[in-house]
Design an enzyme around this catalytic site. Structure first.
Site, PDB file in Angstrom:
ATOM      1  N   HIS A  76      -6.551   3.254   0.070  1.00  0.00           N
ATOM      2  CA  HIS A  76      -6.650   3.216   1.700  1.00  0.00           C
ATOM      3  C   HIS A  76      -7.082   4.154   2.420  1.00  0.00           C
ATOM      4  O   HIS A  76      -6.900   5.255   1.575  1.00  0.00           O
ATOM      5  CB  HIS A  76      -4.581   3.416   2.428  1.00  0.00           C
ATOM      6  CG  HIS A  76      -4.264   3.669   3.386  1.00  0.00           C
ATOM      7  ND1 HIS A  76      -3.567   3.142   4.394  1.00  0.00           N
ATOM      8  CD2 HIS A  76      -4.818   4.211   4.413  1.00  0.00           C
ATOM      9  CE1 HIS A  76      -3.410   3.701   5.554  1.00  0.00           C
ATOM     10  NE2 HIS A  76      -4.254   4.697   5.111  1.00  0.00           N
TER      11      HIS A  76
ATOM     12  N   ASP B 297      -1.277  16.382  -1.739  1.00  0.00           N
ATOM     13  CA  ASP B 297      -1.439  15.190  -2.680  1.00  0.00           C
ATOM     14  C   ASP B 297      -0.716  15.462  -3.815  1.00  0.00           C
ATOM     15  O   ASP B 297      -0.517  16.574  -3.946  1.00  0.00           O
ATOM     16  CB  ASP B 297      -2.996  15.574  -3.285  1.00  0.00           C
ATOM     17  CG  ASP B 297      -3.425  14.597  -4.215  1.00  0.00           C
ATOM     18  OD1 ASP B 297      -4.369  13.717  -3.535  1.00  0.00           O
ATOM     19  OD2 ASP B 297      -3.072  14.548  -5.344  1.00  0.00           O
TER      20      ASP B 297
ATOM     21  N   CYS C  98       0.796  -0.942  -0.205  1.00  0.00           N
ATOM     22  CA  CYS C  98       0.393  -0.126  -0.044  1.00  0.00           C
ATOM     23  C   CYS C  98       1.191   1.384   0.078  1.00  0.00           C
ATOM     24  O   CYS C  98       1.976   1.888   0.903  1.00  0.00           O
ATOM     25  CB  CYS C  98      -0.652   0.137   1.379  1.00  0.00           C
ATOM     26  SG  CYS C  98      -2.243   1.637   1.320  1.00  0.00           S
TER      27      CYS C  98
ATOM     28  N   THR D 170      -8.570   5.156  -6.169  1.00  0.00           N
ATOM     29  CA  THR D 170      -7.485   4.730  -7.339  1.00  0.00           C
ATOM     30  C   THR D 170      -6.480   4.022  -5.752  1.00  0.00           C
ATOM     31  O   THR D 170      -6.058   3.151  -6.500  1.00  0.00           O
ATOM     32  CB  THR D 170      -6.563   5.914  -8.201  1.00  0.00           C
ATOM     33  OG1 THR D 170      -6.699   7.013  -6.794  1.00  0.00           O
ATOM     34  CG2 THR D 170      -7.614   6.094  -9.142  1.00  0.00           C
TER      35      THR D 170
ATOM     36  N   HIS E  21      -8.950   7.746   2.523  1.00  0.00           N
ATOM     37  CA  HIS E  21      -8.141   8.362   2.966  1.00  0.00           C
ATOM     38  C   HIS E  21      -9.968  10.346   2.664  1.00  0.00           C
ATOM     39  O   HIS E  21     -10.522   9.293   1.606  1.00  0.00           O
ATOM     40  CB  HIS E  21      -6.886   9.006   1.345  1.00  0.00           C
ATOM     41  CG  HIS E  21      -7.742   8.773   0.214  1.00  0.00           C
ATOM     42  ND1 HIS E  21      -7.725   7.557  -0.094  1.00  0.00           N
ATOM     43  CD2 HIS E  21      -7.908   9.481  -0.908  1.00  0.00           C
ATOM     44  CE1 HIS E  21      -7.516   7.488  -1.256  1.00  0.00           C
ATOM     45  NE2 HIS E  21      -8.158   8.163  -1.379  1.00  0.00           N
TER      46      HIS E  21
END
Ligand code: 5GP
Ligand code: ZN
Length: 115
Positions: free
Chosen positions: A99, A31, A5, A96, A101
């Site tokens: 995990h 990001d 991950c 995408t 977020h």
């Protein structure tokens, strides 16, 4: 932690990121491909795949994420104008990275409905 991950690797600092918020349970980092002037991802340090995989025992972690977002938004001065928080879930949600977020999007007006 989950082996392959990418966000777990960011938490473990195996991959570089621009971390702007951190507490015991949560990190917030910029990001890589921002879509708004402020675009920060808030994630639990525990590997949880998505909102669809949250257990009752994760409640305090989820609270910590949302409180972290609000605290950070106030800190950088985007609260007054408002901002958007988005969590994509699964294929149709456009997720995408698997995990959990929350995208914090701020610094410009956002419109509804999204695409
Ligand atoms: P999703 O489409 O799953 O809701 O959002 C995943 C987000 O993670 C995307 O906005 C993408 O730009 C961001 N992202 C993917 N890989 C990385 C990375 O290695 N570092 C950072 N900082 N962001 C990433
Ligand atoms: Zn993970």
């Amino acid at each position: 932690m989950s082996e392959n991950c990418i966000f777990c690797k960011i938490i473990k600092k195996e991959i570089n990121s621009n971390i702007v918020y951190e507490d015991n349970n949560v990190i917030g980092f910029k990001d890589l491909n921002p879509v708004s002037p402020t675009h920060v991802l808030f994630i639990p340090k525990k590997h949880i795949q998505s909102i669809d995989h949250i257990e009752l025992e994760d409640s305090s972690i989820i609270s910590a994420i949302l409180l972290g977002i609000s605290k950070y938004a106030k800190q950088i001065g985007i609260s007054e104008n408002g901002y958007r928080v988005v969590s994509n879930i699964g294929k149709f949600g456009g997720q995408t990275v698997l995990h959990l977020h929350f995208h914090l999007l701020g610094g410009r007006a956002h419109f509804w409905p999204p695409g």
